[in-house]
Write an enzyme that holds these catalytic residues in place. Structure first.
Site, PDB file in Angstrom:
ATOM      1  N   ALA A  31       0.821  -1.227   0.000  1.00  9.88           N
ATOM      2  CA  ALA A  31       0.000   0.000   0.000  1.00  9.88           C
ATOM      3  C   ALA A  31       0.849   1.269   0.000  1.00  9.88           C
ATOM      4  O   ALA A  31       0.376   2.326  -0.404  1.00  9.88           O
ATOM      5  CB  ALA A  31      -0.918  -0.005   1.210  1.00  9.88           C
ATOM      6  N   HIS A 253       1.513  -7.564 -23.273  1.00 14.68           N
ATOM      7  CA  HIS A 253       0.489  -6.708 -23.891  1.00 14.68           C
ATOM      8  C   HIS A 253       0.348  -6.975 -25.398  1.00 14.68           C
ATOM      9  O   HIS A 253      -0.754  -7.148 -25.903  1.00 14.68           O
ATOM     10  CB  HIS A 253       0.823  -5.224 -23.689  1.00 14.68           C
ATOM     11  CG  HIS A 253       1.072  -4.834 -22.263  1.00 14.68           C
ATOM     12  ND1 HIS A 253       0.428  -5.449 -21.214  1.00 14.68           N
ATOM     13  CD2 HIS A 253       1.882  -3.889 -21.710  1.00 14.68           C
ATOM     14  CE1 HIS A 253       0.836  -4.894 -20.081  1.00 14.68           C
ATOM     15  NE2 HIS A 253       1.725  -3.961 -20.355  1.00 14.68           N
TER      16      HIS A 253
END
Ligand code: NDP
Ligand SMILES: O=C1O[C@H](COP(=O)(O)O)[C@@H](O)[C@H](O)[C@H]1O
Length: 505
Positions: A31, A253
């Site tokens: 985080a 990708h």
């Protein structure tokens, strides 16, 4: 859809229907890090603001640093867009957030996290690993040991690339994950699958009668799939140098784009049906051979866009003399009945002349040309993924007026003018919502990953062993000319005659 219906309300209803009113806890591991502050928290905030998150959702950040919620919030500040109108909503967002400081390898810290989650109630659990891959193993072991959901609730684990660095390491990771979780609990993110135009590929192909008869080796000469970025590694040289552009962009990708262009029509839009077709087409692609590859590395440009641009090797985080490519073009072949002999040219590079991702399908010359020799140019269907999403078909038409001449023009679907005012969701917004609703269509399955590494691993190992010197190209250029030459020898014809003049209407 009627103009009076808010499209978000339709999605809200569908989300609530799929989660059956259950409570959820979304844990962000890492985080305190870059991905969390730049992508994950801004996306969670956007979903919350648009009321797309399931109603009872709570977010727990987890990282080693000792942080208060205020500290965390100050890290998000530059990335979360909070307008004056949003202020009270943002206070509500803060209330659903909390933070847990703990180590990634300490089971007692995960037990504390589990206690925090349990205090919220019996809920579905989503764990997002916004972490370096070095800690995936200990974190997933600890999730399994202490943090799985209870009774009738589910657990889903979201992981980010890199999923290994070659076939063997990826298999190790896959085996590790599958020893802990079922495949339906694992969500491997490739954020390109969340992009509007990437999702559009299936609709364009399978929702239009006009394309299916010509979508094959009889009509298509070559397919060029490009990713271009106008900036270098600036500050990420350490990570990038270890991976290179093939692992960073091409193996994931661009290969995903290729599979969506080349796969057969799935029996349905179910995740497993689509992923089965993707795996099938990947299985038909032999490993890439180095003769079909151009490697480049950018060098400095003293006059780059008004200011001096440093070369890759000038980046202090890059080891001296590195031969890691920052640009690659590779020709791949799909050895099946539909595609045999059609080159799929994948091109990607950093520090180029523009930001662009697109799929360009070039059709063959028309047989028996009756017009002035050389006038008729090949058709091209271009699906521009970003920026300025568009689908356009370059085609020939009669020059308007008295003459009977022909000229290049286009059929143009520019999203910005056709769909004015439509908010295009961020790739991560869609994907995170998909995890809540349990849709794995846009996530990479383990056998898909295996095939992707099988295609690239021999090339990657050869490059790492032989260290061929990449061809230098100037920062801000189109890349090495050898890339254009490779495309030209693989049946992609660039004439330079096409001119676009967008309508002013
Ligand atoms: N709706 C819209 O927004 C539309 C926009 N346009 C715009 O019009 C412009 C031209 O259209 P485009 O489709 O690119 O057609 P072009 O024929 O101009 O370019 C075709 C392709 O050739 C590449 N290329 C450029 N120079 C060379 C070269 N020397 N050798 C080999 N390949 C080369 C191009 O860029 P590279 O290799 O650098 O990627 C591109 O991939 C673009 O800016 C496009 O965005 C056109 C139609 C609709
Ligand atoms: O995965 C990655 O993608 C980004 C480009 O993403 P985009 O959505 O901005 O096109 C790239 O910059 C990065 O190097 C790579 O790891």
């Amino acid at each position: 859809m009627s103009k009076n219906i808010d499209p978000l309300s339709v999605i809200r209803l569908s989300v609530e229907k799929k989660v059956h009113g259950a409570s959820h806890v979304f844990v962000v591991f890492g985080a305190s890090g870059d991905l969390a502050k730049k992508k994950i928290y801004p996306v969670l905030w956007n979903l919350f603001k648009d009321e797309l998150l399931p109603k009872e959702t709570y977010i727990i950040g987890y990282a080693r640093s000792k942080l208060s919620l205020e500290d965390l919030q100050s890290r998000w500040a530059p990335y979360l867009k909070v307008t004056d109108d949003d202020k009270s909503k943002f206070q509500e967002f803060l209330k659903i957030n909390s933070y847990c400081s703990g180590n990634y390898d300490k089971t007692s810290d995960f037990a504390r996290l589990d206690k925090m989650i349990s205090e919220i109630g019996n809920c579905n659990r989503l764990f997002y690993l916004a972490l370096p891959p070095t800690v995936y193993e200990s974190v997933t072991l600890n999730i399994k040991a202490t943090c799985m959901s209870k009774s009738d609730k589910w657990t889903r684990v979201i992981i980010e690339k890199p999923f290994g660095r070659d076939l063997d390491s990826s298999e190790l990771l896959s085996n590790h994950l599958s020893s802990l979780f079922k495949e339906e609990e694992i969500y491997r993110i490739d954020h390109y699958l969340g992009k509007e135009m990437v999702q559009n590929l299936m609709v364009l192909r399978f929702g239009n009668r006009i394309f299916s008869p010509i979508w094959n080796r009889d009509s298509i000469a070559s397919v060029v799939i490009s990713f271009k970025e106008p900036f270098g590694t600036e500050g990420r040289g350490g990570y990038f140098n270890d991976f290179g552009i093939i692992r960073d962009v091409m193996q994931n990708h661009l290969l995903q784009l290729l599979t969506l262009v080349a796969m057969e029509k799935p029996p349905s839009t179910d995740a497993e049906d689509i992923r089965n077709e993707k795996v099938k087409v990947l299985k038909s692609i032999p490993p890439i051979v180095i003769d079909n590859v151009v490697l480049g590395q950018y060098v400095g440009n003293p006059e780059g866009n008004g200011e001096e641009k440093l070369g890759y090797l000038d980046d202090p985080t890059v080891p001296a003399g590195s031969t890691t490519p920052t640009f690659v073009t590779a020709a791949l072949f799909v050895r099946n009945e539909r595609w045999d002999g059609v080159p799929f040219l994948l091109r990607c590079g950093k520090a180029l002349n523009e930001r662009k991702a697109e799929v360009r399908i070039q059709f063959k010359d028309i047989p028996g040309d009756i017009f002035n020799e050389g006038k008729v140019k090949r058709n091209e269907l271009v699906i521009r993924v970003q920026p300025n999403e568009a689908v356009y078909m370059k085609m020939m038409a009669k020059t308007p007026g008295m003459s009977f001449d022909c000229e290049e023009t286009e059929l143009d679907l520019t999203y910005g003018s056709r769909y004015k005012g439509i908010k295009m969701p961020e790739a991560y917004e869609r994907l995170i919502l998909d995890v809540f609703t349990g849709s794995q269509i846009n996530f990479v399955r383990s056998d898909e990953l295996y095939q992707a590494w099988r295609i690239f691993t021999p090339l990657l190992h050869q490059i790492e062993e032989e260290k061929p010197k990449p061809i230098p190209y100037v920062y801000g250029s189109r890349g090495p000319k050898e890339s254009d030459e490779l495309c030209a020898t693989n049946n992609f014809i660039y004439t330079g005659t096409y001119k676009w003049s967008p309508s002013k209407i």
